[in-house]
Design an enzyme around this catalytic site. Structure first.
Site, PDB file in Angstrom:
ATOM      1  N   ASP A 278       7.348  -2.562 -71.000  1.00 26.88           N
ATOM      2  CA  ASP A 278       6.712  -3.708 -70.367  1.00 26.88           C
ATOM      3  C   ASP A 278       7.512  -4.962 -70.730  1.00 26.88           C
ATOM      4  OD1 ASP A 278       4.490  -5.255 -69.170  1.00 26.88           O
ATOM      5  OD2 ASP A 278       4.001  -5.533 -71.459  1.00 26.88           O
TER       6      ASP A 278
ATOM      7  N   ASP B 117       6.092  -8.895 -70.218  1.00 27.20           N
ATOM      8  CA  ASP B 117       5.363  -9.905 -71.190  1.00 27.20           C
ATOM      9  C   ASP B 117       4.473  -9.365 -72.425  1.00 27.20           C
ATOM     10  OD1 ASP B 117       6.600 -11.782 -69.403  1.00 27.20           O
ATOM     11  OD2 ASP B 117       4.837 -11.225 -67.800  1.00 27.20           O
TER      12      ASP B 117
HETATM   13 MG   LIG Z   1       2.348  -6.801 -71.198  1.00 25.62          MG
END
Ligand SMILES: [Mg+2]
Ligand SMILES: [Zn+2]
Length: 183
Positions: A8, A10
């Site tokens: 992932d 952010d």
């Molecule tokens: Mg995230």
């Protein structure tokens, strides 16, 4: 077939400031670059899988996301690390046309992982997903990957409640060490 570590973006690689897209808002989390470098050196494909509903919401464009990813790549390269590919979902059902669709790629759906699998000939069952939210864990589970949860904030605790026994660590570096030592 190759093994991958899906990351992932952010809240996992960089600080989640909410709809991050300006290069100057990129702030790597501690251990991200080193963890990615360790995974590169161990022969894993390292692939970013990220929901970017800010595109659907009109906060920024696909071009902005691509420019941000180029910047992230340059910052990682300076630390001897690299991302092999970036996959993002630009959709949101409540967004603006043409992005306001119920797509198959917005996490928790596994569409982006499956697309990467086909593009790179990845063995999903020996691959990992590292993320900071329950939607990351759900996408990993749907794709058949092993999952590691990053962080110690509200999302993390919510995520832990949502699945059976995910491994939890505090940084991508910890996750990388766990992965390379697991087999
Ligand atoms: Mg995230
Ligand atoms: Zn999508």
């Amino acid at each position: 077939m190759r093994r991958a570590v899906f990351l992932d973006r952010d809240g996992t690689i960089n600080v989640d400031k909410g709809y991050v897209y300006r290069p100057e808002d990129l702030e790597l989390l501690p251990g991200s670059a080193e963890g990615i470098r360790i995974l590169n050196e161990a022969g894993f494909l390292v692939i970013v899988i990220t929901n970017q509903a800010g595109i659907a919401r009109g906060y920024y464009t696909e071009k902005d996301v691509q420019v941000f990813h180029e910047h992230l790549q340059n910052v990682l390269n300076a630390e001897g690390a690299h991302i092999d590919a970036f996959y993002y979902c630009p959709h949101h059902p409540e967004g603006l046309p043409p992005y306001n669709v119920e797509c198959e790629c917005r996490k928790p759906k596994p569409g982006l992982i499956l697309r990467a699998q086909a593009d790179w000939d990845i063995d999903l069952h020996s691959s990992w997903f590292v993320g900071d939210k329950s939607t990351d864990l759900a996408a990993a589970k749907a794709a058949g990957c092993m999952a590691i949860l990053i962080g110690s904030d509200q999302y993390c605790f919510r995520a832990i409640k949502s699945v059976e026994g995910p491994v939890m660590v505090s940084t991508v570096l910890n996750a990388a060490n766990l992965i390379i030592n697991s087999k």
